[in-house]
Motif scaffolding. Sequence first.
Motif, PDB file in Angstrom:
ATOM      1  N   LEU A 105      -3.388 -23.632   0.138  1.00  0.00           N
ATOM      2  CA  LEU A 105      -1.936 -23.404   0.127  1.00  0.00           C
ATOM      3  C   LEU A 105      -1.572 -22.359  -0.926  1.00  0.00           C
ATOM      4  O   LEU A 105      -0.688 -21.525  -0.700  1.00  0.00           O
ATOM      5  CB  LEU A 105      -1.180 -24.704  -0.141  1.00  0.00           C
ATOM      6  CG  LEU A 105      -1.246 -25.781   0.937  1.00  0.00           C
ATOM      7  CD1 LEU A 105      -0.376 -26.965   0.541  1.00  0.00           C
ATOM      8  CD2 LEU A 105      -0.846 -25.257   2.293  1.00  0.00           C
ATOM      9  N   ALA A 106      -2.245 -22.400  -2.071  1.00  0.00           N
ATOM     10  CA  ALA A 106      -1.997 -21.404  -3.108  1.00  0.00           C
ATOM     11  C   ALA A 106      -2.337 -20.004  -2.599  1.00  0.00           C
ATOM     12  O   ALA A 106      -1.611 -19.043  -2.877  1.00  0.00           O
ATOM     13  CB  ALA A 106      -2.793 -21.741  -4.371  1.00  0.00           C
ATOM     14  N   VAL A 107      -3.423 -19.887  -1.828  1.00  0.00           N
ATOM     15  CA  VAL A 107      -3.777 -18.592  -1.233  1.00  0.00           C
ATOM     16  C   VAL A 107      -2.668 -18.148  -0.282  1.00  0.00           C
ATOM     17  O   VAL A 107      -2.221 -16.993  -0.322  1.00  0.00           O
ATOM     18  CB  VAL A 107      -5.142 -18.669  -0.507  1.00  0.00           C
ATOM     19  CG1 VAL A 107      -5.405 -17.404   0.308  1.00  0.00           C
ATOM     20  CG2 VAL A 107      -6.265 -18.910  -1.512  1.00  0.00           C
ATOM     21  N   LEU A 108      -2.198 -19.062   0.565  1.00  0.00           N
ATOM     22  CA  LEU A 108      -1.103 -18.722   1.479  1.00  0.00           C
ATOM     23  C   LEU A 108       0.148 -18.304   0.704  1.00  0.00           C
ATOM     24  O   LEU A 108       0.957 -17.516   1.193  1.00  0.00           O
ATOM     25  CB  LEU A 108      -0.782 -19.903   2.393  1.00  0.00           C
ATOM     26  CG  LEU A 108      -1.864 -20.281   3.398  1.00  0.00           C
ATOM     27  CD1 LEU A 108      -1.466 -21.545   4.149  1.00  0.00           C
ATOM     28  CD2 LEU A 108      -2.138 -19.132   4.365  1.00  0.00           C
ATOM     29  N   ASP A 109       0.310 -18.826  -0.503  1.00  0.00           N
ATOM     30  CA  ASP A 109       1.477 -18.545  -1.332  1.00  0.00           C
ATOM     31  C   ASP A 109       1.310 -17.272  -2.153  1.00  0.00           C
ATOM     32  O   ASP A 109       2.210 -16.904  -2.908  1.00  0.00           O
ATOM     33  CB  ASP A 109       1.734 -19.742  -2.258  1.00  0.00           C
ATOM     34  CG  ASP A 109       3.174 -19.816  -2.727  1.00  0.00           C
ATOM     35  OD1 ASP A 109       4.074 -19.968  -1.875  1.00  0.00           O
ATOM     36  OD2 ASP A 109       3.397 -19.709  -3.950  1.00  0.00           O
ATOM     37  N   GLY A 110       0.162 -16.604  -2.039  1.00  0.00           N
ATOM     38  CA  GLY A 110      -0.022 -15.329  -2.714  1.00  0.00           C
ATOM     39  C   GLY A 110      -1.024 -15.309  -3.852  1.00  0.00           C
ATOM     40  O   GLY A 110      -1.285 -14.254  -4.425  1.00  0.00           O
ATOM     41  N   VAL A 111      -1.592 -16.453  -4.218  1.00  0.00           N
ATOM     42  CA  VAL A 111      -2.621 -16.462  -5.254  1.00  0.00           C
ATOM     43  C   VAL A 111      -3.884 -15.817  -4.662  1.00  0.00           C
ATOM     44  O   VAL A 111      -4.292 -16.185  -3.553  1.00  0.00           O
ATOM     45  CB  VAL A 111      -2.925 -17.902  -5.729  1.00  0.00           C
ATOM     46  CG1 VAL A 111      -4.088 -17.919  -6.721  1.00  0.00           C
ATOM     47  CG2 VAL A 111      -1.684 -18.537  -6.348  1.00  0.00           C
ATOM     48  N   PRO A 112      -4.500 -14.863  -5.333  1.00  0.00           N
ATOM     49  CA  PRO A 112      -5.740 -14.292  -4.802  1.00  0.00           C
ATOM     50  C   PRO A 112      -6.772 -15.395  -4.555  1.00  0.00           C
ATOM     51  O   PRO A 112      -6.916 -16.318  -5.364  1.00  0.00           O
ATOM     52  CB  PRO A 112      -6.195 -13.338  -5.911  1.00  0.00           C
ATOM     53  CG  PRO A 112      -4.934 -12.975  -6.636  1.00  0.00           C
ATOM     54  CD  PRO A 112      -4.092 -14.222  -6.594  1.00  0.00           C
ATOM     55  N   ALA A 113      -7.475 -15.312  -3.435  1.00  0.00           N
ATOM     56  CA  ALA A 113      -8.416 -16.365  -3.039  1.00  0.00           C
ATOM     57  C   ALA A 113      -9.438 -16.662  -4.129  1.00  0.00           C
ATOM     58  O   ALA A 113      -9.822 -17.817  -4.324  1.00  0.00           O
ATOM     59  CB  ALA A 113      -9.110 -15.986  -1.728  1.00  0.00           C
ATOM     60  N   GLY A 114      -9.865 -15.654  -4.858  1.00  0.00           N
ATOM     61  CA  GLY A 114     -10.839 -15.845  -5.931  1.00  0.00           C
ATOM     62  C   GLY A 114     -10.280 -16.557  -7.159  1.00  0.00           C
ATOM     63  O   GLY A 114     -11.034 -16.978  -8.029  1.00  0.00           O
ATOM     64  N   GLU A 115      -8.958 -16.697  -7.241  1.00  0.00           N
ATOM     65  CA  GLU A 115      -8.312 -17.346  -8.375  1.00  0.00           C
ATOM     66  C   GLU A 115      -7.671 -18.690  -8.022  1.00  0.00           C
ATOM     67  O   GLU A 115      -7.168 -19.392  -8.901  1.00  0.00           O
ATOM     68  CB  GLU A 115      -7.231 -16.412  -8.947  1.00  0.00           C
ATOM     69  CG  GLU A 115      -7.779 -15.098  -9.454  1.00  0.00           C
ATOM     70  CD  GLU A 115      -6.684 -14.106  -9.823  1.00  0.00           C
ATOM     71  OE1 GLU A 115      -5.531 -14.535 -10.026  1.00  0.00           O
ATOM     72  OE2 GLU A 115      -7.002 -12.905  -9.893  1.00  0.00           O
TER      73      GLU A 115
END
Length: 152
Positions: A105-115
């Motif tokens: 969900l964080a990735v979908l929200d714009g957090v880079p996948a690696g972070e």
Amino acid sequence: MTRTWPETDPGVLRLPSGRLVRGRGLRHPLPDGPAPVFAVYLLGKPAPPVDWEARWLRWPDFRLPADREQARRLLGEAWARSATERVEIACGGGIGRTGTALACLAVLDGVPAGEAVAYVRAHYHRRAVETPWQRRFVRGFGPTGGGGGGGD
């Protein structure tokens, strides 16, 4: 009318956009306060019945979702609905599978996948996302990724 979580409720993760999502372990008692409006339950067997709208994603403990496309759809729905509704993500213990889903969900929200794993560990639970293949799944969950990784 917005029906989201109070930010101070147990297990509530604030995503960078301000959306609030609650993670929890189903083996623990239901927290006091408002009930979810929508939930995604990450379990190896069908989820128990609840009084709110819920979806079951077959996801055995310490593993990855059995259907990666269904995972992407359900987590996308959870992310979209979290803008205005109380969304809950839960597995048995509330750490590994739940942490992995919250990181997606964080990735979908714009957090880079690696972070995203570090973000969820810092803001939800320090041991979230328990296995190397769960971490790979999150890294592969970017906009064009399919939730990659092996190990299951």
